[in-house]
Motif scaffolding. Structure first.
Motif: not given
Length: 166
Positions: A7-24
């Motif tokens: 039930g967990t997803v990992e999201v990678t997105f780019t703002s000024q630098t690539p960031r990863t957000l991981k959570g349910s």
């Protein structure tokens, strides 16, 4: 990425630098980031992956923020693959007035016959639900019987109208 078993997803997105957000996926913040990814990401592959996550019958796709992102993708995404997955996702959600209206919008406005067929098939699955029976639905179906250039859609619309009248 999504790990359905956990039930967990990992999201990678780019703002000024690539960031990863991981959570349910249950997390409101994750849902908001996924919704924004559907709405704002310029990469159709990323939008498609995000919408596909919702079309797999994911129960969290029915949150208002996710549903609104799917409805927006149906109406405004230029990529037919993204629109297709969004229609499938809406077809898997609990059926409500907004779902009906989004599917009717596709039926009346999308130039892609394949997407109109998908939408009318989703509507056909809802025969018997009170949300489908209303003047707007009848009018849209009657219009498809007489004006759609696809014979399958004409016949399916006529059959749904007959079911609604029985």
């Amino acid at each position: 990425k999504d790990s359905e078993k956990e039930g967990t997803v990992e999201v990678t997105f780019t703002s000024q630098t690539p960031r990863t957000l991981k959570g349910s996926i249950k997390d409101t913040l994750i849902q908001q980031v996924l919704a924004q990814s559907i709405l704002d990401n310029t990469n159709p592959g990323t939008r498609l992956k995000t919408v596909s996550l919702m079309s797999d019958g994911n129960q969290y796709a029915s949150s208002d923020v996710m549903k609104n992102a799917l409805f927006s993708a149906i109406k405004h995404d230029e990529n037919p693959g993204v629109r297709r997955e969004a229609i499938k996702a809406v077809g898997n959600l609990p059926f409500d007035d907004n779902s009906r209206d989004a599917l009717l919008w596709v039926l009346q406005n999308d130039k892609d016959a394949g997407l109109r067929i998908l939408a009318i098939n989703c509507l056909d699955k809802q025969i018997g639900t009170k949300k489908l029976v209303n003047p707007t639905t009848r009018l849209a179906l009657q219009e498809r019987v007489s004006k759609d250039d696809n014979t399958y859609i004409q016949i399916k619309a006529k059959n749904i109208l007959a079911k609604l009248d029985s």
